[in-house]
Design an enzyme around this catalytic site. Structure first.
Site, PDB file in Angstrom:
ATOM      1  N   HIS A  34     -15.299  -3.105   7.534  1.00 16.93           N
ATOM      2  CA  HIS A  34     -14.476  -2.720   6.373  1.00 16.93           C
ATOM      3  C   HIS A  34     -14.450  -3.788   5.280  1.00 16.93           C
ATOM      4  O   HIS A  34     -13.543  -3.827   4.463  1.00 16.93           O
ATOM      5  CB  HIS A  34     -13.039  -2.385   6.793  1.00 16.93           C
ATOM      6  CG  HIS A  34     -12.956  -1.281   7.793  1.00 16.93           C
ATOM      7  ND1 HIS A  34     -13.449  -0.023   7.546  1.00 16.93           N
ATOM      8  CD2 HIS A  34     -12.461  -1.248   9.045  1.00 16.93           C
ATOM      9  CE1 HIS A  34     -13.241   0.728   8.607  1.00 16.93           C
ATOM     10  NE2 HIS A  34     -12.665   0.019   9.537  1.00 16.93           N
ATOM     11  N   LYS A  67       0.815  -1.222   0.000  1.00 18.47           N
ATOM     12  CA  LYS A  67       0.000   0.000   0.000  1.00 18.47           C
ATOM     13  C   LYS A  67       0.845   1.266   0.000  1.00 18.47           C
ATOM     14  O   LYS A  67       0.451   2.281  -0.582  1.00 18.47           O
ATOM     15  CB  LYS A  67      -0.941  -0.004   1.198  1.00 18.47           C
ATOM     16  CG  LYS A  67      -1.998  -1.065   1.072  1.00 18.47           C
ATOM     17  CD  LYS A  67      -2.995  -1.008   2.195  1.00 18.47           C
ATOM     18  CE  LYS A  67      -3.819  -2.269   2.157  1.00 18.47           C
ATOM     19  NZ  LYS A  67      -5.196  -2.078   2.541  1.00 18.47           N
ATOM     20  N   GLU A  91      -3.312   7.770   7.443  1.00 17.58           N
ATOM     21  CA  GLU A  91      -4.163   8.560   6.557  1.00 17.58           C
ATOM     22  C   GLU A  91      -5.138   9.362   7.395  1.00 17.58           C
ATOM     23  O   GLU A  91      -5.470   8.963   8.517  1.00 17.58           O
ATOM     24  CB  GLU A  91      -4.986   7.632   5.640  1.00 17.58           C
ATOM     25  CG  GLU A  91      -4.218   7.083   4.472  1.00 17.58           C
ATOM     26  CD  GLU A  91      -5.039   6.138   3.610  1.00 17.58           C
ATOM     27  OE1 GLU A  91      -6.206   5.847   3.946  1.00 17.58           O
ATOM     28  OE2 GLU A  91      -4.505   5.684   2.596  1.00 17.58           O
ATOM     29  N   ARG A 139      -5.735  -8.504  -8.888  1.00 18.53           N
ATOM     30  CA  ARG A 139      -6.379  -9.807  -9.134  1.00 18.53           C
ATOM     31  C   ARG A 139      -7.827  -9.562  -9.534  1.00 18.53           C
ATOM     32  O   ARG A 139      -8.287  -8.425  -9.560  1.00 18.53           O
ATOM     33  CB  ARG A 139      -6.368 -10.612  -7.828  1.00 18.53           C
ATOM     34  CG  ARG A 139      -6.988  -9.787  -6.699  1.00 18.53           C
ATOM     35  CD  ARG A 139      -7.310 -10.576  -5.468  1.00 18.53           C
ATOM     36  NE  ARG A 139      -7.557  -9.702  -4.330  1.00 18.53           N
ATOM     37  CZ  ARG A 139      -8.712  -9.141  -4.021  1.00 18.53           C
ATOM     38  NH1 ARG A 139      -9.761  -9.322  -4.801  1.00 18.53           N
ATOM     39  NH2 ARG A 139      -8.853  -8.370  -2.963  1.00 18.53           N
TER      40      ARG A 139
HETATM   41  P1  ADP Z   1      -8.088  -3.587   3.014  1.00 15.52           P
HETATM   42  O1  ADP Z   1      -7.035  -3.829   1.981  1.00 15.52           O
HETATM   43  O2  ADP Z   1      -7.714  -4.111   4.363  1.00 15.52           O
HETATM   44  O3  ADP Z   1      -9.453  -4.004   2.555  1.00 15.52           O
HETATM   45  P2  ADP Z   1      -8.520  -0.796   2.246  1.00 15.52           P
HETATM   46  O4  ADP Z   1      -7.439   0.207   2.223  1.00 15.52           O
HETATM   47  O5  ADP Z   1      -8.987  -1.326   0.928  1.00 15.52           O
HETATM   48  O6  ADP Z   1      -8.114  -1.994   3.228  1.00 15.52           O
HETATM   49  O7  ADP Z   1      -9.768  -0.188   3.003  1.00 15.52           O
HETATM   50  C1  ADP Z   1     -10.917  -0.965   3.275  1.00 15.52           C
HETATM   51  C2  ADP Z   1     -12.030  -0.055   3.764  1.00 15.52           C
HETATM   52  O8  ADP Z   1     -11.608   0.654   4.944  1.00 15.52           O
HETATM   53  C3  ADP Z   1     -12.440   1.056   2.799  1.00 15.52           C
HETATM   54  O9  ADP Z   1     -13.348   0.625   1.823  1.00 15.52           O
HETATM   55  C4  ADP Z   1     -13.035   2.058   3.753  1.00 15.52           C
HETATM   56  O10 ADP Z   1     -14.316   1.658   4.166  1.00 15.52           O
HETATM   57  C5  ADP Z   1     -12.127   1.961   4.961  1.00 15.52           C
HETATM   58  N1  ADP Z   1     -11.027   2.959   4.876  1.00 15.52           N
HETATM   59  C6  ADP Z   1      -9.760   2.757   4.444  1.00 15.52           C
HETATM   60  N2  ADP Z   1      -9.041   3.901   4.489  1.00 15.52           N
HETATM   61  C7  ADP Z   1      -9.852   4.851   4.983  1.00 15.52           C
HETATM   62  C8  ADP Z   1      -9.719   6.258   5.284  1.00 15.52           C
HETATM   63  N3  ADP Z   1      -8.569   6.897   5.110  1.00 15.52           N
HETATM   64  N4  ADP Z   1     -10.792   6.899   5.784  1.00 15.52           N
HETATM   65  C9  ADP Z   1     -11.961   6.270   5.986  1.00 15.52           C
HETATM   66  N5  ADP Z   1     -12.164   4.964   5.733  1.00 15.52           N
HETATM   67  C10 ADP Z   1     -11.133   4.252   5.228  1.00 15.52           C
END
Ligand code: ADP
Length: 493
Positions: free
Chosen positions: A232, A115, A197, A288
């Site tokens: 999430h 990431k 973030e 993927r």
């Molecule tokens: P993972 O790879 O663990 O699924 P992601 O980065 O794709 O993690 O984030 C999954 C979810 O977490 C997002 O769809 C959102 O709901 C929440 N999320 C991630 N980053 C943020 C952020 N900076 N602010 C608010 N929600 C977030």
């Protein structure tokens, strides 16, 4: 490509086997001891045992999978999603063993899969990222908090599946959150590196489907809104993202292409964004096939797995078809919806799968299938297409009402209530949708299953059969027939 090994299980293994078969490619399935009786094995031309139920011994055991590939004499390996699908070491090992990996080059996967590295490449490519920091240095984190405000979100560089994330509501929570998240990330991913973030409290998750061939052609196939999440994790997805501004849609597609081009990407992938008001921010890339790819397929009338196989086999990508209508998917999990949504095991005693215009169901469910809690609890994806969102929604509700599964708890009633709700109809979508509108949800007393049990009881009463004495010990009894005294469709209440 004449023979393909599918290094996965369940619905996605079946899904891939079907597309390969339609292209005239022979298929080899693999299974752990927990899946020895699984339905997807019968769909393949050959099935090879790869190990014990623990994922580490089977579906994550790349040596066992490569040995199976050699024994079966396949040309290619499709990793599906989850398990080994995003491990660059596996993609590399597959290629070094002389097989075609159905996915991106290992180097592109390594860059976009981390990431922090993906975030850096996004910045270099002129793609907006969530305000934040590449490293979790406590002093810099304090400066970030002061500059952008709390809450902040601590995330794992190697994270996935919603794990390793921690919301920091105030500065005093910062040190503790960094320590705990590092420990958690180290334990879960073997990599304790973190980044930070700004926490976007009410945003939408919108992602762009990307696909490219080995000759540099890279296109997008629309976007998906995946805002409805639990812990999430996505549970309902749709395409197109309803109400998305046309200019932002174009900018997101262009941003996705810039990023994936910069990474040297080939095959199918996804760029995920958070949309907050008038702004969108790159979140992460998935290198993927996504679980929710069927909504894109329904809209574009294409087969993404077939495209993946053709691209891996060196074919050139054709121009994408013109999209039409709207598609919505919901994920059905084997869980006890009445008690905290805990994963449950059981035997499928009765199954009724919906059908009809615009309805698609991706599942490996079958009567008699034993469902274990060894792996992810998703047992079916129900997808509806309609000329517009309203028609897709009505069709999906009809299909959910028709879906019936006895013997294992599941979440269809929960999904029904969400999709039928006013905020869903009004497109009041955010990643906090469930928290805002569905905390404390309970299933209605009378549902389809109860009605069915009522019919069975009525038939039973008519023939005067005594079923009140279970034929097996209660502990091993999972059949609804043997639990009849618990159901009281017309009694008492
Ligand atoms: P993972 O790879 O663990 O699924 P992601 O980065 O794709 O993690 O984030 C999954 C979810 O977490 C997002 O769809 C959102 O709901 C929440 N999320 C991630 N980053 C943020 C952020 N900076 N602010 C608010 N929600 C977030």
């Amino acid at each position: 490509m004449r023979k393909l090994l599918v290094a996965n299980r369940g619905e996605i293994a079946l899904r891939i086997i079907r597309s390969a078969r339609a292209l005239g490619i022979a298929t080899v399935a693999v299974y752990s001891d927990a899946d020895a009786g699984a339905t997807y094995l019968a769909a393949a031309d050959d099935a090879i045992r790869i190990g014990a139920p623990e994922a580490a011994a089977s579906y994550l055991n790349s040596d066992a999978i490569l040995a199976a590939a050699r024994a079966a004499g396949v040309d290619a390996i499709h990793p599906g999603y989850g398990f080994l699908s995003e491990r660059p070491q596996f993609a590399r090992a597959v290629a070094e063993s002389g097989f075609t990996f159905v996915g991106p080059p290992a180097a592109a996967m390594a860059t976009l899969g981390n990431k922090v590295a993906a975030r850096r490449l996004a910045v270099q490519s002129g793609v907006p990222v969530v305000p934040g920091l590449d490293v979790a240095d406590p002093t810099a984190a304090r400066r970030l908090g002061a500059a952008v405000g709390y809450p902040l979100l601590v995330k794992a560089a190697a994270g996935g599946g919603g794990r390793g994330m921690r919301v920091v509501k105030a500065e005093r929570e910062l040190d503790g959150a960094l320590e705990a998240a590092a420990r958690e990330a180290q334990a879960a991913f073997g990599d304790g590196r973190l980044f930070l973030e700004k926490y976007l409290a009410r945003s939408r998750h919108i992602e762009v489907q990307v696909i490219g061939d080995q000759f540099g052609k890279l296109v997008t196939l629309g976007e998906r809104d995946c805002s409805i999440q639990r812990r999430h994790q996505k549970i309902i997805e749709e395409s197109p993202a309803p109400g998305l501004d046309a200019a932002m849609r174009t900018q997101m597609a262009e941003a996705a292409i810039r990023l994936f081009r910069a990474a040297g990407y080939v095959n199918a992938g996804t760029a995920e964004f958070l949309v907050d008001g008038d702004s969108f921010y790159f979140l992460e890339a998935n290198t993927r096939l996504q679980v929710e790819h069927p909504v894109t397929e329904m809209r574009f009338g294409c087969d993404l797995v077939a495209e993946q196989l053709r691209i891996a086999d060196g074919e050139a990508l054709a121009d994408p078809p013109t999209p039409a209508g709207h598609a919505i998917e919901c994920r059905i999990y084997a869980e006890d919806a009445e008690r905290g949504f805990h994963p449950v095991a059981g035997r499928v005693e009765y199954l009724n799968l919906p059908a009809g215009p615009g309805i698609r169901i991706d599942t490996h469910l079958a009567t008699g299938l034993e469902i274990s809690t060894w792996y992810d609890g998703m047992v079916a994806k129900l997808i509806a297409w309609g000329a517009d969102r309203a028609q897709a929604r009505t069709r999906l509700l009809g299909a959910l009402a028709e879906f019936s599964l006895l013997g294992v708890g599941h979440t269809a009633a929960f999904l029904y209530d969400i999709i039928a709700s006013k905020p869903f109809g009004d497109i009041d979508l955010s990643t906090h949708f469930i928290d805002e509108f569905f905390t404390g949800w309970r299933p209605a007393e009378t549902d389809l299953e109860t009605a069915l049990i009522g019919c069975l009881l009525a038939a039973d009463a008519a023939t005067n059969v005594d079923r009140t004495t279970p034929s097996r010990a209660p502990a091993e009894s999972r059949s609804p027939w043997e639990r009849l005294p618990r159901f009281e469709p017309w009694g008492g209440r």
